[in-house]
Design a protein around this motif. Structure first.
Motif: not given
Length: 875
Positions: A153-182
């Protein structure tokens, strides 16, 4: 929003035929680049994101890239177009269901990523939930189980945005694996091009020369540079970038300018020929790729005939420091590698041999540059080349070097297949005399083993110094058995060869258009630097290294061609000093970076984990500017003086010749410099352990850089007069991650007085055999906890009292809390020899036939064991 940059560097040039970014779908394991990029906006500044998509495609092209282009026109990339684009990606493209890199680049905020019609301010657009849904559903798709996904995610304020993406992944797609989010933005606005530069640094500097790159390592390196958010859910053992096109840097260890020149030759080959070349041209680990090599025909022909007619024994290529031994061996390697030879001849870089000169194809089972290598590592390489994986594993496990050598020689004696080994730069090994005496001379006694060894005559020999009287390296290599085949090839000064090399180097640059001069000027410079010098009475003859250095300086400053006076009559060290002054003028940060390489241990310094930058920062008091950020410029500007190598699975950099290293190691303030390096690396290791503890529990030794684990203790020894050993002892958590064999060798085999060894380090050595035997699998996998217990027990015996209580937030409470009960008898530091299965009832010392002391022990297990004296280092 993303901030456009007014001075964005152009994308990398095309990587050559067969490296186009788009094209037919490649083989399994290759990579899909899936850009979601925005250029035109209704209410925001336009961004030239297309050039960065092209640049990223160029960087990933050697990994078998396929670009899934976004066909929608830039002014129609609205909310619906984004939904369709993410829908295609999460359902997996029919043409490429495997590994994928989704690169989102454009304006954004902490809550939304903007599309073409997103209003200003950005309070609408694509939400973190939208992105998380795409990642989760793609990763949970049944057809995605054999691949991985990288999302940037290459955009301004993307650190906070990516943190929220990861939180949703953990809450709703906990079995998803083999990914790298930056993400790219540490805080606030991002600069367009940051990710492109970080990826270029990683692939062309940090991991240069590695055929495969673990995604977790790559993600950590990119996150270090970008300081954005990272979520790593990949396994480096299976989730990797794999090169599908040949990489010279992974096949040879040589100066960087030579690697780049050979890579350019190979890049011009058709794609099919490149792929054929890839498995055939590997394994050439020599210090020179000298296709400008001239002369030495008698020496060359002698070596080739020996390889053709001799079944066993040793051929030693020797000569004064800087005489061109490595260049001669590199020349031999070019001629004996059929694929490399044919390519270089076809492109005019190599002259075919005369028909009467024999030339065996692929005679070498192993070629290795010994710079910085220990005896144990050399045994491991020979075992691998001989097809003895069990012995190679034993070497990697840190078993005693003398035992390893005995087993290796026994196995090779029983081996029926021939084995030919090429060792270059023996004098640059960690302990050249021990390596020669303990291993290499014995190999020459074996019936089906041949060794070719390049080395100086003496450990006391150096360029610009009078020739020493002794030949201790050659003496250590001399086999003790009568009748063993032993041949010498002396590489001496040859004026015609030196002039030919310099002339060819300058003419090649002129033909490439990188040197604007005429032939007469070149001839005049060659005459001034080589011929006229030889005619001066009482002047020492020039060596090959001199003309190599002079050629680099002439190409860096063509004005010297008209008047090479600053280069004439200079020593090798003076020429290198001239280069250092020029590079310092180019960028003052280059000086500590080069000095860091000069003081590096082992094979060199890795850029990975910030080790090179950390070491250089320790050597300067200038806080202005980012030293690590100057590494790409140094690699470009000082390429002839730098060499790429591999150690502990990482790409490492070192100075390209021992003469360059000696310029730095001769400095009188080096103990203070090594103490500063020790402090900086110990702090970095402690930070890595604390980071692991705060994020995922118990730290492991693997959380600390391999360079620190293996070489911190050596820096501490070299700086012990400035308190460096105590610095390590003051960081017990770091001490407990260091390699036991390296600690033991440093304390017992490097002449340290026992009373100068801090008790924590001495305690580790005292019980190192028990630490080796501890099975961590039976102790909650907490290796560091049990090692800490043994270290504290050893410290108690060394100093006679228990050490102070330590707070161990990193370890569980199950490891034994009690060290000793009752009185403690203080012990002297000594090495416990493990090997007998029962009590020892006989001990004797004797002198071996080679004059070295030995220790013999006999035990109730009915075994007699022979030991090297602790005073005799064995690696």
């Amino acid at each position: 929003m993303t901030t456009p940059h007014a001075d964005i560097p152009p994308p990398p040039p095309p990587a050559g035929p067969g490296r186009t970014a788009a094209g037919p779908v490649p083989e399994d394991g290759a990579v899909e680049l899936f850009p979601v990029n925005f250029t035109a906006y209704r209410d925001h500044v336009e961004l030239d994101t297309e050039q960065h998509v092209r640049a990223i495609a160029g960087l990933l092209a050697p990994y078998g890239l396929h670009v899934n282009q976004w066909a929608v026109p830039e002014k129609e990339r609205d909310r619906q177009a984004v939904e369709d684009r993410l829908g295609d990606w999460k359902r997996l493209t029919a043409s490429h269901p495997g590994n994928t890199v989704l690169y989102w680049v454009g304006h954004g905020s902490a809550e939304h990523l903007a599309h073409h019609r997103t209003p200003a301010p950005i309070d609408d657009g694509v939400s973190p939930e939208d992105v998380a849904r795409a990642i989760g559903r793609r990763r949970l798709h049944p057809d995605a189980e054999d691949g991985w996904a990288v999302v940037v995610l290459d955009a301004c304020f993307s650190k906070d945005f990516a943190r929220k993406v990861h939180g949703t992944l953990l809450d709703e797609y906990g079995d998803a694996d083999r990914f790298l989010l930056l993400s790219t933005a540490a805080e606030g606005h991002a600069e367009l091009g940051d990710f492109t530069r970080a990826l270029e640094h990683a692939l062309t500097i940090t991991f240069l020369g590695q055929k495969t790159i673990g995604l977790a390592e790559l993600g950590s390196q990119l996150a270090r540079e970008l300081r954005g958010y990272r979520a790593i859910n990949v396994d480096d053992h299976r989730d990797r970038l794999v090169r599908t096109l040949p990489d010279v840097a992974s096949a040879v260890s040589a100066p960087l300018d030579q690697i780049a020149e050979l890579q350019a030759v190979i890049d011009r080959l058709p794609a099919d020929e490149q792929r054929h070349f890839l498995p055939k041209a590997s394994g050439a680990e020599l210090g020179e790729l000298a296709w400008y090599f001239h002369g030495r025909t008698e020496e060359r022909d002698t070596i080739l005939r020996w390889l053709t007619t001799t079944a066993s024994g040793s051929l030693i290529v020797t000569g004064p420091a800087g005489s061109g031994k490595s260049a001669l061996l590199g020349h031999i390697l070019h001629h004996t590698n059929p694929q490399l030879r044919d390519v270089l001849i076809r492109h005019g870089h190599l002259t075919p041999l005369p028909s009467e000169v024999p030339c065996p194809d692929d005679p070498f089972d192993l070629t290795v540059h010994l710079s910085g290598l220990t005896l144990t590592h050399t045994v491991q390489l020979v075992a691998q080349a001989a097809g003895l994986p069990d012995l190679a594993r034993q070497a990697a496990d840190g078993q005693p070097p003398s035992d390893l050598v005995a087993r290796l020689l026994g196995r090779l004696r029983d081996r029926h297949a021939p084995l030919t080994l090429l060792f270059d730069a023996l004098d640059e090994a960690e302990q050249p005399l021990a390596l020669a005496d303990t291993l290499l001379r014995h190999l020459a006694d074996l019936p089906r083993v041949r060794t070719v060894i390049g080395t100086r005559r003496s450990t006391k020999e150096g360029p610009d110094q009078p020739a020493p009287d002794d030949t201790d390296i050659l003496d250590a290599l001399r086999p003790r058995s009568h009748g063993t085949g032993l041949k010498y090839v002396d590489v001496t000064q040859n004026q015609d060869a030196l002039a030919g090399y310099l002339r060819a180097k300058l003419h090649a640059a002129r033909q490439r258009g990188t040197l604007d001069t005429d032939e007469a000027t070149i001839e005049a410079a060659v005459r001034r630097l080589v011929t006229d010098h030889q005619q001066q009475d009482g002047t020492e003859p020039q060596q090959f290294l001199y003309v190599r250095l002079a050629a680099h300086e002439l190409l860096a400053d063509p004005a010297l061609l008209a008047d090479p006076t600053p280069l004439t009559g200079r020593t090798h060290r003076q020429l290198f000093t001239h280069a250092l002054q020029r590079l310092h003028h180019t960028n003052p940060h280059y000086t500590p970076l080069l000095r860091a390489l000069g003081l590096a241990q082992g094979r060199g310094l890795p850029d990975q984990d910030g080790i090179w930058a950390c070491t250089a920062d320790a050597l300067t008091t200038d806080d202005a500017g980012d030293t690590g950020g100057r590494i790409p410029g140094l690699v470009r500007d000082a390429a002839p003086y730098l060499a790429l190598d591999q150690e502990h699975g990482q790409s490492v950099y070192r100075l390209a010749h021992r003469t360059f290293t000696e310029h730095f190691t001769a400095a009188p303030d080096n103990p203070v410099a090594h103490a500063a390096i020790t402090t900086a690396l110990a702090r970095q290791a402690r930070h890595s352990l604390d980071t692991r503890a705060s994020s995922s529990g118990i730290p492991r030794p693997e959380d600390v850089s391999p360079y620190i684990r293996h070489h911190l203790i050596t820096h501490a020894r070299l700086g012990h007069t400035a308190g460096a050993l105590q610095t390590v002892a003051d960081h017990p958590d770091v001490l407990d991650t260091l390699d036991l064999a390296d600690i033991t060798a440093t304390v017992l085999y490097r002449g340290l007085p026992p009373n100068e060894v801090p008790s924590a380090i001495a305690g580790t050595v005292l019980f190192q055999n028990h630490i080796h035997e501890t099975d961590s699998a039976q102790h909650d996998h907490d290796t560091s906890g049990w090692r800490r217990w043994w270290r504290r027990l050893g410290t108690t015996y060394i100093q006679g009292t228990p050490p102070p209580t330590e707070t161990h937030t990193h370890s569980p409470t199950t490891w034994p809390p009690t060290l000793v009960r009752g009185a403690v008898r203080q012990r002297q530091l000594h090495l416990q020899l493990a090997g007998h299965d029962a009590g020892v009832n006989a001990v004797a010392t004797f002198t071996a036939p080679d004059g070295t002391p030995r220790l013999a022990t006999g035990g109730y297990d009915e075994m007699v064991r022979i030991w090297d004296s602790p005073a005799t280092p064995t690696g």
